[in-house]
Design an enzyme around this catalytic site. Sequence first.
Site: not given
Ligand SMILES: [Zn+2]
Length: 416
Positions: A118-122, A172, A215, A242, A292, A330, A332, A335, A360
Amino acid sequence: MAAPTGRDTCECKPDMAAVKAVSSPLPLALRIVAECPVTKARACVLTLPHGSVNTPVFMPVGTQGTMKGISAQQLEQLDCQICLGNTYHLGMRPGPELIEKANGLHGFMNWKRNLLTDSGGFQMVSLVELSKVTEEGVLFRSPYDGKEILLTPEQSIGIQNSLGSDIMMQLDDVVSSTVTGPRVEEAMHRSVRWLDRCIAANQNPHRQNLFAIIQGGLNAELRRACLDEMTKRDVPGFAIGGLSGGEEKDDFWKMVTLSTDHLPREKPRYLMGVGYAVDLVVCVALGCDMFDCVFPTRTARFGSALVPWGSLQIKQKQYAKDFQPIDPECECPTCKRHSRAYLHALFKSDTAAMHHITIHNISYQLTLMRAVRQSIIEQRFPEFVRSFMRRMFPNDEPHPSWVVDALASVNITLNR
Ligand SMILES: [Zn+2]
């Protein structure tokens, strides 16, 4: 600290020199594998410098200063193809010079696959109380030593160039989605001007992809104006920014769908900060490719495990003698190995429980997106959405009205 450009760019005029800089072959290719004939959903293969990414994709956060609850090796085992690196924390400590010496963030993390920074700004605007936005950049006080620091678009890209991420985000001007009035318009125009400065500052356009961030708050006219301007630039991809900041869900989905309607078909579309399973499924239907969110990892630390019927609070007494895995379906490592009862007991004494649930939860997100993708390829996405929602809202539990409306806008009727 790089000097501010001092360019008195008139509002939203494309900087042709900057546009040209990325007109050379992009280190990114998007191949559309399948499109849903009913909705706006699509399945693609995004080719980046560190391998292919199958979309729609959820991108977990791989670094938050220290990795909270999961290692690069474990992400690889879950077949995660792209994760996020946090520019703000890495830019402060250990600092971009050190990471550059370690062969960039890939080398530093020992992560061979793709990275998005990311830009770091947020983070500065949202985490640091004393921050101020000017035309030059974001001014803030370092939480480490109290010094004033100015983060300009040029510096943000400079840091991200040092980190060597496959996808970089423009700096931004972030305004909370609940803010209205002239500040939203100012931030939109400034974000366009900062995009041009970011494009011009990118030292590695042949191996690092810069994404623009749309934005315009919750104002359809401003969003459209931002889309018009930003899509004139030949950037490798676009993010919808945004949103997901506490606005009404009705406003949220309308801004998402308006954005995907105006974004070019041949470029990836990244919806920032979205990670609830229901939101992911709806926003894929509205045409988004990448997502994300810190939610799956953050909620894991509170003992909340994600399951197809919502979530399971492992700390609750009812799991003390429950020897099933979190989700019997699941696959994973958590699990396969551990029961709810074990995790419940472990939570009382050891942070390892958080770690197991984090694995998980990330696995849940990745598996969900793979299932979504497969259904698009097999041309049964609308049916997938209906059965997903039936499971998430069983019996007579009503579907949230925004979900019903958003899906109806892309021709999916939820039968109840
Ligand atoms: Zn799992």
